[in-house]
Design an enzyme around this catalytic site. Sequence first.
Site, PDB file in Angstrom:
ATOM      1  NE  ARG A 169      -3.848  -0.004   2.179  1.00 34.32           N
ATOM      2  CZ  ARG A 169      -3.924  -1.221   2.710  1.00 34.32           C
ATOM      3  NH1 ARG A 169      -3.027  -1.619   3.585  1.00 34.32           N
ATOM      4  NH2 ARG A 169      -4.875  -2.052   2.361  1.00 34.32           N
ATOM      5  CE1 TYR A 170       0.031   4.460   3.640  1.00 37.97           C
ATOM      6  CE2 TYR A 170       0.181   2.271   4.631  1.00 37.97           C
ATOM      7  CZ  TYR A 170      -0.469   3.494   4.501  1.00 37.97           C
ATOM      8  OH  TYR A 170      -1.612   3.733   5.201  1.00 37.97           O
ATOM      9  NE  ARG A 180       5.246   2.440   5.237  1.00 34.93           N
ATOM     10  CZ  ARG A 180       4.628   3.583   5.564  1.00 34.93           C
ATOM     11  NH1 ARG A 180       3.681   3.592   6.472  1.00 34.93           N
ATOM     12  NH2 ARG A 180       4.979   4.706   4.988  1.00 34.93           N
ATOM     13  CB  CYS A 189      -6.467 -15.049  14.887  1.00 34.37           C
ATOM     14  SG  CYS A 189      -6.285 -13.946  13.467  1.00 34.37           S
ATOM     15  CB  CYS A 242     -11.428  -9.359  16.982  1.00 31.17           C
ATOM     16  SG  CYS A 242      -9.934  -9.492  17.986  1.00 31.17           S
ATOM     17  CB  CYS A 269     -11.458  -9.226  12.533  1.00 31.77           C
ATOM     18  SG  CYS A 269     -10.006  -9.492  11.489  1.00 31.77           S
ATOM     19  NE  ARG A 293      -5.481  -8.184   6.577  1.00 33.34           N
ATOM     20  CZ  ARG A 293      -4.430  -7.674   7.210  1.00 33.34           C
ATOM     21  NH1 ARG A 293      -4.083  -8.134   8.397  1.00 33.34           N
ATOM     22  NH2 ARG A 293      -3.708  -6.717   6.650  1.00 33.34           N
ATOM     23  CG  ASP A 338     -10.569  -0.756   9.293  1.00 32.15           C
ATOM     24  OD1 ASP A 338     -10.409   0.405   8.889  1.00 32.15           O
ATOM     25  OD2 ASP A 338      -9.655  -1.435   9.808  1.00 32.15           O
ATOM     26  CG  ASP A 398      -6.491   1.648   6.760  1.00 39.09           C
ATOM     27  OD1 ASP A 398      -6.238   2.165   5.659  1.00 39.09           O
ATOM     28  OD2 ASP A 398      -5.853   0.697   7.232  1.00 39.09           O
ATOM     29  CE  LYS A 437      -3.159   1.607   9.725  1.00 39.47           C
ATOM     30  NZ  LYS A 437      -2.523   0.820   8.654  1.00 39.47           N
TER      31      LYS A 437
END
Length: 361
Positions: free
Chosen positions: A106-107, A110, A119, A123, A126, A128, A287, A324, A331
Site C-alpha cells: 500500500r505504501y 513498506r 489467529c 475478534c 476484525c 479481515r 473499519d 484507514d 491511514k
Amino acid sequence: MQYSQPMDRPVNPQSPAGDRATPLRHRDDLIAHGLVRPEDGPLLDEVAARYATAIPPAFLSLIETPDDPIGLQVIPSPAELTIAPHERVDPIGDDALSPVPGIVHRYADRALLKPLLICPLYCRFCFRREHVGPEGGLLSDDDLNQAFDWLRARPAIREVILTGGDPLMLSPRRLRRIMDALTAIPHLETIRLHSRVPMAAPDRMTSEMLDALETDRAFWMVVHANHAREFSEAARAALRAIQRRGIPVLGQSVLLRGVNDSVPALEGLLRAMVTARVKPYYLHQLDPAPGTAHFHVPIHEGRALLEALRGRVTGLAWPTYVLDIPGGHGKVPIGPDYIGPAGDSVRDPNGVRRTLGGDVL
C-alpha cells in the site's frame, strides 16, 4: 444480547467444552460456558457459517459477563448478521493491493507479509473477518519463496510488517525461517510484527518462540489490546519476556462501542499500556467490515474522547487516532485540532483559547 449477572460456566469434563487447554470454537461450547443463550442457537449457526470463533483459555478467564468489554470482543452475536450499506468485504483494499500471495503493498517504502490467516482468537470486529479462520491461509513454501523474491526485487521497500492472521501462531521453526529470509534481504531495515498472542494466548511466548525473533535488523512488535483488563498478569509476563530480548513494544487498539468508548475505559487502557512498557501507537477508527456496525463509534465521539484525555494522561500514553480510508487509500490522522481557524490561536488542554503572536504559529 443483554446480561447483567456474572456468567455461570457449567463444564462437563466429558465434553469438548470441558477441555480448558483448547479454545472454545463451537456453539455448544459457548452455551455450556454460559456465553450465549440457547435460544440464539440457529442464528449463531448462521454467524458461524461466515465467521470463525475461537476464545482461548487465557482470554476466557477474563470474561466476567458475556456483554462485558472482554466478552463483546470475541463472543459471536446475532448482530453480526446485520450488514450495513456502507460495509465492505475488503474494507481497506487488501485484495486489490496484493501483487503475489501473502503480500500487500500500500505504501512505497513498506509492505505487509501475511504468512497465515490463523489467529489465537477471532475478534468480532476484525476487518479481515471474511478471510481469517482456523483452516485459512497458511502460505506454502512456494508462496513464501515467491513473496521473498518479490521483496528482494524492490529495493524501495525498507520495512516489512508481519501480520495475518497472527504470525505468532506459526511454529517457532517456520517463524525462524521467515525471519532469516527477511534478515537476508539487504534493503530491509526494519521488521515489524503485529500480534494478539501476548494478550490472548501468552503461553505461546516460549523461549523457542522468542529465539525465532532474533535478528540484527530493527525489530518492533505491535500488540493489539482494547481494554485494560487484557493486561492480565500472564500477559504482562509475556510482555516482559519480549522486552527482555530488547524488543520495543507498541500498542494498537480499535475504538469500539461498549468496550473502550468512555473516558474512564480509554484512559484505563492507555495507562495499562504505559504501565506495561507498551507505547500506545494507533487508536483505529473501526473499519467497515460486514456485520460490525454495532461496534461503531462516530469520529466526532472519538475526537471528544481524546480531547477529554489531553492533559489528563501523560504524553507517553497518547496514541495517534487514525482512519484507514476505505478502498485501500491509506491511514490518515483524525485526532482533535487545537489550532484556531485563523491560525493565530490554540486551545489549551482545558479548552480555553489562547492567542499567540509573532512567529509562534
